[in-house]
Design an enzyme around this catalytic site. Structure first.
Site, short mmCIF file in Angstrom:
data_model
loop_
_atom_site.label_atom_id
_atom_site.label_comp_id
_atom_site.label_asym_id
_atom_site.label_seq_id
_atom_site.Cartn_x
_atom_site.Cartn_y
_atom_site.Cartn_z
CG ASP A 32 39.27 34.96 61.38
OD1 ASP A 32 39.25 34.13 62.15
OD2 ASP A 32 38.05 35.43 61.35
CD GLU A 120 41.53 31.67 64.53
OE1 GLU A 120 41.09 31.89 65.52
OE2 GLU A 120 40.83 31.45 63.45
CG ASP A 199 35.13 37.51 60.08
OD1 ASP A 199 35.14 37.09 61.37
OD2 ASP A 199 34.22 37.22 59.65
#
Ligand SMILES: [Zn+2]
Length: 232
Positions: A32, A120, A199
């Site tokens: 992340d 992501e 996170d």
């Protein structure tokens, strides 16, 4: 021939398949990328943001002001202006090379120590346009990092998966419940009893998303109707 602030460079294009033979690690990781860290991973590790860009920025601003002071509108520019301009360009180049090296080094480490890397699918361009966050985001060099992860993944024969970023920071990695948070909420606290750094929790969700959406290549067609598996 490419011209850079510190000289001319020859560019060669070498098209050899440079695959690396790397032993499998039996490990998968979710990453992340964020503001507080360069990334947080699903093993609970956080990688600090590189500070050299922020430090370099002060210097760059100073050099930029010096350059502007020497600029004379509508006249031939002085030697001093050209010197100041070149100095600015050289420092700028040095900082962008530092960023690239940092991203490359981290990406290589991540790909060496994992077989499957999930992150992501961020449209960093859109994020950078977004107000106050911009500096930290462009600063951290995620795009470069991602590019290197995908490069090393290809080179070492590792799986790299980019997943949609929706709800990765909201959902509970343990029970799946959506837990709304402000950007300032640093800890994920769920009523199921699961508590984690925001996170880290997101990186676990990212890993799970990756494992659900990819990696089912070539499966037997009847698995698409799982009920047949349970038929007596
Ligand atoms: Zn929960």
């Amino acid at each position: 021939m490419i011209r850079r602030a510190d000289g001319y460079y020859c560019q060669f294009c070498i098209s050899i398949e440079v695959k690396e033979n790397v032993e499998p690690t039996s490990k998968a990781i979710g990453l992340d990328v964020g503001l507080k860290y360069f990334y947080a991973d699903s093993n609970g590790h956080t990688e600090a943001n590189p500070r050299f860009y922020r430090q370099g920025e002060k210097k760059l601003n100073k050099l930029n002001r010096r350059k502007s002071k020497k600029f004379k509108k509508g006249q031939k520019q002085s030697n001093n202006y050209h010197k100041a301009r070149n100095r600015y360009a050289r420092v700028n180049l040095r900082i962008s090379r530092q960023r690239e090296e940092h991203a490359k080094r981290l990406a290589r480490t991540v790909c060496t120590s994992n077989d499957c890397i999930v992150y992501e699918d961020l449209q960093v361009k859109n994020l950078v346009r977004n107000s106050k966050l911009s500096k930290s985001i462009s600063d951290a060099g995620w795009t470069q990092f991602r590019r290197w992860v995908e490069y090393f993944g290809w080179k070492m024969g590792k799986i790299t998966i980019a997943v949609p970023p929706q709800y990765t920071s909201q959902d509970c990695p343990s029970c799946g419940k959506r837990v709304k948070k402000f950007l300032s909420t640093r800890t994920h606290v769920c009523e199921c009893g699961y508590t984690k750094d925001r996170d880290i929790a997101a990186s676990i969700n990212i890993l799970k998303k990756g494992l659900c959406t990819a990696g089912h290549v070539g499966r037997d067609s009847f698995v698409r109707n799982p009920e047949v598996l349970w038929r007596d």
